[in-house]
Design a protein around this motif. Structure first.
Motif, PDB file in Angstrom:
ATOM      1  N   ARG A  22      29.973  -1.133 -21.054  1.00  0.00           N
ATOM      2  CA  ARG A  22      28.539  -1.302 -21.336  1.00  0.00           C
ATOM      3  C   ARG A  22      27.972  -2.484 -20.554  1.00  0.00           C
ATOM      4  N   MET A  23      28.699  -3.588 -20.493  1.00  0.00           N
ATOM      5  CA  MET A  23      28.215  -4.755 -19.767  1.00  0.00           C
ATOM      6  C   MET A  23      28.084  -4.465 -18.271  1.00  0.00           C
ATOM      7  N   THR A  24      29.043  -3.730 -17.742  1.00  0.00           N
ATOM      8  CA  THR A  24      29.018  -3.402 -16.317  1.00  0.00           C
ATOM      9  C   THR A  24      27.829  -2.515 -15.984  1.00  0.00           C
ATOM     10  N   ARG A  25      27.598  -1.488 -16.809  1.00  0.00           N
ATOM     11  CA  ARG A  25      26.456  -0.606 -16.555  1.00  0.00           C
ATOM     12  C   ARG A  25      25.138  -1.338 -16.774  1.00  0.00           C
ATOM     13  N   ARG A  26      25.089  -2.207 -17.785  1.00  0.00           N
ATOM     14  CA  ARG A  26      23.854  -2.951 -18.052  1.00  0.00           C
ATOM     15  C   ARG A  26      23.541  -3.888 -16.883  1.00  0.00           C
ATOM     16  N   GLN A  27      24.559  -4.554 -16.347  1.00  0.00           N
ATOM     17  CA  GLN A  27      24.339  -5.438 -15.209  1.00  0.00           C
ATOM     18  C   GLN A  27      23.875  -4.653 -13.991  1.00  0.00           C
ATOM     19  N   ARG A  56      31.360 -12.202 -15.121  1.00  0.00           N
ATOM     20  CA  ARG A  56      30.091 -11.451 -15.033  1.00  0.00           C
ATOM     21  C   ARG A  56      29.306 -11.927 -13.821  1.00  0.00           C
ATOM     22  N   GLY A 116      22.167  -1.874 -13.965  1.00  0.00           N
ATOM     23  CA  GLY A 116      20.776  -1.504 -14.185  1.00  0.00           C
ATOM     24  C   GLY A 116      19.820  -2.671 -14.000  1.00  0.00           C
ATOM     25  N   ARG A 117      20.279  -3.868 -14.318  1.00  0.00           N
ATOM     26  CA  ARG A 117      19.419  -5.043 -14.180  1.00  0.00           C
ATOM     27  C   ARG A 117      19.262  -5.462 -12.719  1.00  0.00           C
ATOM     28  N   ARG A 125      28.129 -10.128 -10.080  1.00  0.00           N
ATOM     29  CA  ARG A 125      26.807 -10.227  -9.446  1.00  0.00           C
ATOM     30  C   ARG A 125      26.961 -10.679  -8.004  1.00  0.00           C
ATOM     31  N   ASP A 141      32.054   7.681 -20.130  1.00  0.00           N
ATOM     32  CA  ASP A 141      32.301   6.471 -20.917  1.00  0.00           C
ATOM     33  C   ASP A 141      33.410   6.654 -21.942  1.00  0.00           C
TER      34      ASP A 141
END
Length: 424
Positions: A62-67, A290, A69-70, A294, A36
């Motif tokens: 952070r947004m890419t990794r969070r998405q 975003r 993981g979701r 997806r 990172d």
């Protein structure tokens, strides 16, 4: 040539030896410590200010990794459009309503008052603004070589089978061009579905990778990608067009001090308004993308449904090796060889880079993170597939059938080969 380096230090978290590729900042291949890190020398500036580019990249990472993981591990159909899609659609509806209001007001000002009248001038201006900001429906690319069913029956039959496997409608137009890419989109007021296969890309893939490519592209017709939806199109274009319209331009004037002050004040107002509109445009685009990311994950899963997980993951490795593929295809084209040699040379280049692929997958997570990226990093896309249930192919393309398809495209391959051999 991409060089793998080890021995560049020890991981702060697990103590393992750090790795790197060429000039990238080193990271831990085991626990991904320092993946990172903002690698300024390898980044193309997006805003021009280093501190802004660093902050936006870290936000995107952070947004890419969070998405990821979701979404990881969730079955197809359980990851429908969320808040990003709803916000994009709502913004598009508001923007479209604003354009309609401009048009109605302009027409009213033109017809409600007798001519001559200053209201008519204002009405014409508002109507012109509405026309300039209207939604665009897209046009067929003039470089697309359209292939009818009579001209390429085997290719169309394969497209039909893959579309049935992923539950997608058939494209109205199937064509090829000379790009190392492929795309699916909608054009015109009637929203005709277009599938384009870049022949250097298509020709460099093996049989099942071609099925995977078709599954991914056709999946865009049913995966809710906001870039291809008429309702969300205004969010991508309208405010950007408005910012261009009000952007100040230099004019030649020979007036006195009053005119110069008036012009300076007008330009200052235009500059502020243009930047404000463009800033809101960037925010809307970032939010909308975003949901585009997806949709890409879902298109990848449709790719695996059609071609099998092995071919779908192999296709994503081909994305990582696109530069070496381009060099291999161009070399064979200059030698006068056809698609069979393109495919063999691309396979050889990827085999030579096989030991570097795990590092390339990890590095893509850093290099491809961006607020303006429509696709998630290729490494995360591949990891998403491997973390899902493994799939067997629903459509199998035999070598004999592949040869028949390539024979149908012989004329197009020859034309593209000449273009590649002349290119720099």
């Amino acid at each position: 040539m991409i060089d793998t380096m080890s021995g560049t230090g020890a991981c702060r978290d697990c103590g393992a030896t750090l790795v790197s590729l060429r000039d990238a900042a080193p990271w831990c291949a085991g626990c991904e410590w320092n993946l990172d890190a903002y690698d300024a020398p390898r980044r193309v500036p997006e805003f021009g200010w280093t501190w802004v580019d660093r902050w936006t990249w870290r936000l995107a990472f952070r947004m890419t990794r969070r998405q990821f993981g979701r979404l990881v591990g969730r079955p197809l159909g359980a990851t429908g459009s969320g808040r990003a899609a709803l916000l994009t659609a709502a913004a598009s509806v508001v923007l479209l309503a604003g354009v309609v209001a401009l048009a109605i007001t302009g027409v009213w000002l033109i017809v409600a008052f007798p001519v001559p009248n200053l209201s008519v001038v204002l009405g014409v201006a508002l109507l012109g603004l509405a026309v300039a900001l209207r939604p665009r429906f897209g046009r067929l690319d003039p470089d697309l070589e359209v292939l009818s069913r009579d001209r390429a029956p085997e290719l169309h039959a394969l497209v039909d089978e893959v579309a049935a496997a992923v539950g997608a409608p058939l494209p109205h137009i199937v064509g090829v061009d000379d790009d190392l890419n492929a795309y699916a989109g909608l054009v015109g007021l009637r929203r005709r579905r277009v599938l384009c296969l870049g022949l250097p890309y298509w020709g460099a893939l093996d049989a099942q990778e071609r099925v995977a490519l078709l599954g991914h592209e056709l999946g865009h017709f049913v995966n809710g990608d906001p870039r291809r939806m008429l309702l969300t199109q205004p969010a991508f274009t309208m405010l950007g067009s408005a910012a261009d319209l009000v952007r100040p331009v230099d004019t030649v004037s020979g007036g006195g001090i009053v005119e110069m002050v008036g012009e300076a004040l007008g330009k200052a107002f235009q500059w502020v308004l243009s930047r404000l509109l463009f800033g809101v445009h960037l925010v809307l685009v970032c939010v909308a993308l975003r949901d585009s990311q997806r949709a890409e994950y879902l298109a990848d899963e449709m790719s695996a449904r059609a071609a099998g997980s092995a071919a779908a993951t192999s296709l994503l490795d081909a994305v990582l090796a696109v530069e070496s593929t381009a060099l291999a295809v161009r070399r064979e084209a200059r030698a006068g060889h056809g698609a069979d040699r393109w495919r063999a040379a691309a396979a050889e280049a990827r085999a030579a880079a096989a030991d570097r692929l795990p590092r390339l997958r990890q590095l893509s997570v850093r290099d491809e993170a961006s607020l303006f990226a429509a696709h998630p990093p290729a490494g995360l896309r591949r990891r998403m597939l491997t973390d899902r249930p493994w799939r067997d192919p629903a459509v199998v393309l035999t070598e004999a059938r592949l040869a028949r398809i390539d024979a149908e495209l012989a004329k197009e391959y020859a034309r593209v080969g000449r273009t590649l051999s002349w290119s720099g």
